[in-house]
Each structure stands twice: as structure tokens, then as C-alpha cells.
Design an enzyme around this catalytic site. Sequence first.
Site, PDB file in Angstrom:
ATOM      1  N   ASP A 274     -15.050 -43.442 -33.674  1.00 48.58           N
ATOM      2  CA  ASP A 274     -16.021 -42.349 -33.555  1.00 48.58           C
ATOM      3  C   ASP A 274     -17.355 -42.938 -33.077  1.00 48.58           C
ATOM      4  O   ASP A 274     -18.030 -43.636 -33.825  1.00 48.58           O
ATOM      5  CB  ASP A 274     -16.191 -41.679 -34.915  1.00 48.58           C
ATOM      6  CG  ASP A 274     -17.152 -40.489 -34.887  1.00 48.58           C
ATOM      7  OD1 ASP A 274     -17.839 -40.285 -33.870  1.00 48.58           O
ATOM      8  OD2 ASP A 274     -17.203 -39.760 -35.884  1.00 48.58           O
TER       9      ASP A 274
ATOM     10  N   SER B 186     -18.264 -33.587 -39.316  1.00 47.95           N
ATOM     11  CA  SER B 186     -19.218 -33.389 -38.221  1.00 47.95           C
ATOM     12  C   SER B 186     -20.342 -32.449 -38.681  1.00 47.95           C
ATOM     13  O   SER B 186     -20.938 -32.685 -39.729  1.00 47.95           O
ATOM     14  CB  SER B 186     -18.456 -32.848 -37.012  1.00 47.95           C
ATOM     15  OG  SER B 186     -19.196 -32.998 -35.840  1.00 47.95           O
TER      16      SER B 186
ATOM     17  N   HIS C  38     -14.220 -39.194 -32.477  1.00 46.03           N
ATOM     18  CA  HIS C  38     -14.820 -38.308 -33.476  1.00 46.03           C
ATOM     19  C   HIS C  38     -13.836 -37.252 -33.976  1.00 46.03           C
ATOM     20  O   HIS C  38     -13.857 -36.873 -35.136  1.00 46.03           O
ATOM     21  CB  HIS C  38     -16.049 -37.659 -32.843  1.00 46.03           C
ATOM     22  CG  HIS C  38     -16.733 -36.684 -33.736  1.00 46.03           C
ATOM     23  ND1 HIS C  38     -17.271 -37.049 -34.947  1.00 46.03           N
ATOM     24  CD2 HIS C  38     -16.952 -35.347 -33.613  1.00 46.03           C
ATOM     25  CE1 HIS C  38     -17.808 -35.976 -35.524  1.00 46.03           C
ATOM     26  NE2 HIS C  38     -17.616 -34.944 -34.743  1.00 46.03           N
TER      27      HIS C  38
END
EC number: 2.3.1.31
Lengths: 391, 391
Positions: free
Chosen positions: B332, B165, B365
Site C-alpha cells: 500500500d 482507508s 491499498h
Amino acid sequence: MSEYTVRDAAGPSVGIVTKKHYTFAEKPDDALVLESGTRLGPVTVAYETYGELSPGKDNAVLVLHALSGDCHAAGYYSKNDTKPGWWETMIGPGKGIDTDRYFVISSSILGSCGGTTGPCSTNPTTGKPYGLDFPVVTVGDMVEVQKRLLDHLGVERLLAVVGGSLGGMQALEWSLRFPDRVNGVIALATTMRHSALAIAFNEIARQAIMADPNWNKGHYYDGDKPATGLAVARMIGHVTYLSDEALRRKFGRRLQEKEDFSFQFDDIDFQVESYLRHQGSKFVQRFDANSFLYVTKAADYFDLERRAEGDSAVKIFARAQASFLVVSFTSDWLYPTYQSRELVRALKKNNRDVSFCEIKADCGHDAFLIPNQRLSRLITNFLEKVRYVKP
Amino acid sequence: MSEYTVRDAAGPSVGIVTKKHYTFAEKPDDALVLESGTRLGPVTVAYETYGELSPGKDNAVLVLHALSGDCHAAGYYSKNDTKPGWWETMIGPGKGIDTDRYFVISSSILGSCGGTTGPCSTNPTTGKPYGLDFPVVTVGDMVEVQKRLLDHLGVERLLAVVGGSLGGMQALEWSLRFPDRVNGVIALATTMRHSALAIAFNEIARQAIMADPNWNKGHYYDGDKPATGLAVARMIGHVTYLSDEALRRKFGRRLQEKEDFSFQFDDIDFQVESYLRHQGSKFVQRFDANSFLYVTKAADYFDLERRAEGDSAVKIFARAQASFLVVSFTSDWLYPTYQSRELVRALKKNNRDVSFCEIKADCGHDAFLIPNQRLSRLITNFLEKVRYVKP
């Protein structure tokens, strides 16, 4: 077509329209009994009609609006009015829902702020707006109010009910609550049961409203409104109506009237930020924060499987008699296609006549509101088909 | 392994760890020049290390945390501490990042609230917390601070940088900013440029914080904190880290300790609502609202294409020298696989050595934080591979 018909750039229109009101349940004995068991009255329903009811009263189409809509689905309120109803591109002479052929009825939903009774209406017990004393209503309660309006208009049987999103939920509810009063059900971009993801976004939006100190537990009608909370709620909702693709295409990473990043928080960097803030501030001018709580709650409660008593998908549509048109859109991630397919499967298990179409569209959930020739044709053909169904 | 190694139910651990601090840019002349051009100093960086630096100083792995993380990536702060670091399942003796073999460095990012200088740190000019007087920082600025820490630790060259991320963005930035100091880059569930959708959610979260009257334009450190605004912001973020599938599986439409709907707004109906409220209220106890503004802004600004001057994907990684491992996760939707594929294409156009894997995972995610044997193996093998790359 009436003499007031406006033929503007968007094509033929129903022209000038008037919002009407019908009030019922005026005596306590007459009160509307809601799904929660609470009694509500009086109930006023705001509505509009387009086209003419046929002598045989067999050409009525009930249009059901979504979360932030109201009864103003087509036409203009005056000659200088530049903003037509929310489904102007679908409803009108020669359009997908042809007002030269059909009598279209559109009413504002119970619990919202489009003129039908809701939390901002006067509570007869106190003489003040209900606020949170307004009872929590369901999609079924909304449909019950619509049925009372049809009784009032003398429409015994509907050619079709049609709606997208929360409007689609109402359409499905119609097929079960009043199975002998509807020939055709058009359910667009919707679901049989509100998913955990959809509940999650609605809950966050409600939390945003309730976090605004101006909300004041729903008592704000004689003071400052919870505008910032409602704006955040709207922005959350708005993003869920769009898609990754649509946002990339419309905004990408383009900056808002600048060449470089601002490196500040009191400035706007990206166009998408400007767009969202605009959507938020526009919405608070026309929508009531409490109504946002009530209509999202009604959507969250919507679950036909639960309603079917016995939790078997086979039984959900056992009572239904109508033909169905189910339409989903490829980029809708709020009510994705797999949910429409579940609906279609449940209908087929009950031997219902059902047509299903997934339309390729990159604009997300909002696709059902955006002009689409394929959608118009599907609706036109479906209305033609169910026209000749006899009770 | 140290004598404090705890071998708990989660498997072997690095055991008791200590948070350390390093301060630099203490003199005005020495200030850190940020991407915005602003000068910042002094800068303190909080960090932890696990394992031992080899005599040849060639076994260092820098772990980069995501938006809400901090330098506490593995181990426990005391014998009674029950909550290990955020990547305990990946970092430890014999684990994916094996602390018996590698010297792991993890630092808190600039602008956040994990002990590294940020908006809640004392502004030397006023003697009070910076608040919004703290300069807006970028992913590049975060990496610059990490590089200063490595200089201090005497680590000239990294075996690898690894992050998911926002941590993955830092990893990519490392490959361009200090190309001759990193052998391998592991970028998990990330992107080369923050999309309009991701910016949209961050912007709404920021609006929720700024709508809280306690936020007070960032000056709240000696009063009530903007807890409700930050809770809404966290809930928005949290939903984007999950997936439709994960929410359905975890919560579905299950009610929270009740048999029927409450038909009220001051009660909780669905488990997913309870879960979100819990996530929101837990977060405000450990995170600073202003930091949330700063770290989301840094993510929004992240755009390697823009950085490449000349907007050609071919040029983006022209300076990079490292080998890359890129991993995406099927569910995600915040940084979907197509964005990892774009990254891989850009790397290949620059003839970089790159391995790509899309891991099937239904948890959205957050998948990169959840124990996954395949991910552990990929990382282990990649570290083994880049170990023998000589500068």
C-alpha cells in the site's frame, strides 16, 4: 571557454548558446522509414552543441533529454536570459560533463515540440500542422534521427550517450541500434521496458488531454488549445516524478496563505495544491498537447525484451559493444531500482562491462535532474574511462 | 440467519437485504452544525443492518465505507441480484464479522451519493439539487451523522467500529469524538493525517472533474454529466489503490487483443489501458462527480494532529478509551505502513491497548477489500476480545 561564458551563481556555464536546425529527408525517395513502416519527410532536427569537437573527432557526448525536455540542455539564449538549459548543473566547464574536454551535442526528440519535427510541424501534404496525422514514433525512431544529425556533424563515433528517464531509454536503444558508434552508455533512472504502472499513468494523462473538448481530435492549432487537459496531464506526470518523502518535506500539510481550511472548492487549501496547479499552468505555455501524446506513447512502447525477438533476457544486449553506467535513485517509484538491477543483470549476461550505482535520494524520479555531486563524479569518471576505448 | 439466506459460491451470505432511510434535523432549529460552522438540514441517512441486535444491545458493529463505497456492505437486493455488497467476503454468517453473533450497521457517508444527504440531494431552499451549494463536510461530520443514526436505532454503545482507508479515518474519529460509545476500533490501510502525496492525487482528480465543461461549476443535474472528467478522476484514484507488483502480475505489458502495437491513438494497445478505461466508464454510471469532490476533500482535511490542538502526538489520543486494531498492507503506497506505525506510536504514547499487524499483500491499498484469511482472523479475534469490555 568562449568569450561569452557566463559565470553565475550556479557556477561556470557554457554561456550564450544558439539553437540550430538540420533538415533531411527532403525528397520523397529519401524519407525516414519509421518503425511503424510509415515514411516521414522532411525531418528537421533542432540541436545545440557545447564545447569543441577535437581534431580526432573522439570527444563527442550525445545528451538525450526526457519527456518534457528539449535540446536546450545548457547555457543561456541571451545576456538577459535568466533560465539556463535543463541540465545546466551537469554540463559546462569543469562540470560533470566538462565542456572544456568534451563536445556535447543535444537535440530535441522526434515527435515533441522542441523544434524537431512533430505533430505541431507543418504537414507538407496539407500545408497545415500534422496534428494526429503525424505518425506514431518510437524511441528507435528518435535515435535514428539523432544518428542522421551525427552524420551531418561528421561525428562517426560517440564517446558516450547519456540520458535519464526517456533519455535513458534512448541511450539503451543507441547501444543496440548503432553498437559500433558508441563507446559508453549512461542510463539514469530508467528501464528496459516500460512497466504497467508507468503505462497506466501515461494513459490517464493522455485521457485527460483527449477529454478536453478543445483538443478536438488533435486539430486545435488555429483555435483554443486544450490547456486544462494538458495541465491535468502534467500534474499527473509531475506527481510521479516526485516522492512521498519529497512531498512531505517540501509541502507536508501546510496551508496556502491561510490559517484554516477554506471549506470551499474555488479556493486553494494546501500548498501542494497550489504547487501542482502552478506546474500545470506553467507547462501549457511551453508544451504542445499532441506532443505529450506522442512522447508518452513512445515511452510506453519501449521494451528491449520485445525488440530482442525471442524474449530471452540473455539475448537483449547480444549486439551491444559499449560499456555501461547504470544509475538508479532510492526514492524513484516510477522506474524503481529493481528495474535498473534487471537491466544490469541483462547486461552482465551478455558480458557487457557495466557499473551500477543506486544513489540515495529522497526526491523521487526527478533526482537525476537535481544537482548531485555523486552523480557528477560517476559521470566524470565514466567518461574518462571510455575515452580511451578504441574501436 | 434469516430464511432468505443465500449460500452462494462465495460462501454463506446475509442474503436479501433492504436499504433503509432515517431523516433528522428537519426543523431549522434542529439543524446539524457542521465543523465548518454551516448548519445543514434535513439530513437523511441511508443504512443497512445485518444480524440481530442482542437483548442487551451489546453486539453492534458499525462498518464504515471508503471513498467510493456506500451502505450496501453485504448481501443482495433481490434473488436475481448477482452483485453483493462491497464487503460480502468479510460480513456474513460465520465470516470475519459474524452476523450470527453481531448486529452489523452500515450507513452511507454524508456528502456522497449512496442515499445519504449530499450534493445531489434536493436543497430545500431552492427545490433543486444542492450542487456546490452543499457545504464542505469533514470526516467528523460523517461520524456525527452516524452517531445520530445509532441514537435512532437505540444503540448506546458499539462493540466496534471498523473501516479501511477513508473508513479507517472515520473509525479513528469515532474513538475521539464519542470515546465512551465504542469498545474497539479497527483501522485498516489508513492514516492519522492525509499526506501531501494523497492530497496531490485527490487534487488532480478534482481538477480533472472541474476541467470537464459539463461539470458547469457543479450544476449538471438536468443536463449532460461530467462523465469524461469523472472517468479520469476515477482512473487516477484507481491506480493509487493498486501497486506496481499487482499491475505487473495482472497486466504486465500484454497487448489488448492484438499481436503488435497499433501505432494509433484511437485504438487501445495495452490491457492495462483497457482495464483503466473500463474502470472509468463503469464508475461514472454509479457515482456523482460532485460527491467525488466532497469525499476527497473530507479525506484531505483529515488530520488528527491538527485536531488535537497543540500539535503534540502525545495528546492526539488522550481522550480515546477504546482498544485498537491497526492493520497495514506491505504494498500500500497510498497509506504506507510507516503511517500506520505512526498511528500505533501515538496510541501507545496515550497508553491505549493496541494490536498492530502489517499483512504481506502485493495488491496495494485495495488489499483491505480483498479476501484475506489473516485479516478475517484478526478481526474475528479482536471482536471477541472487545466483546467483554464493560463500560
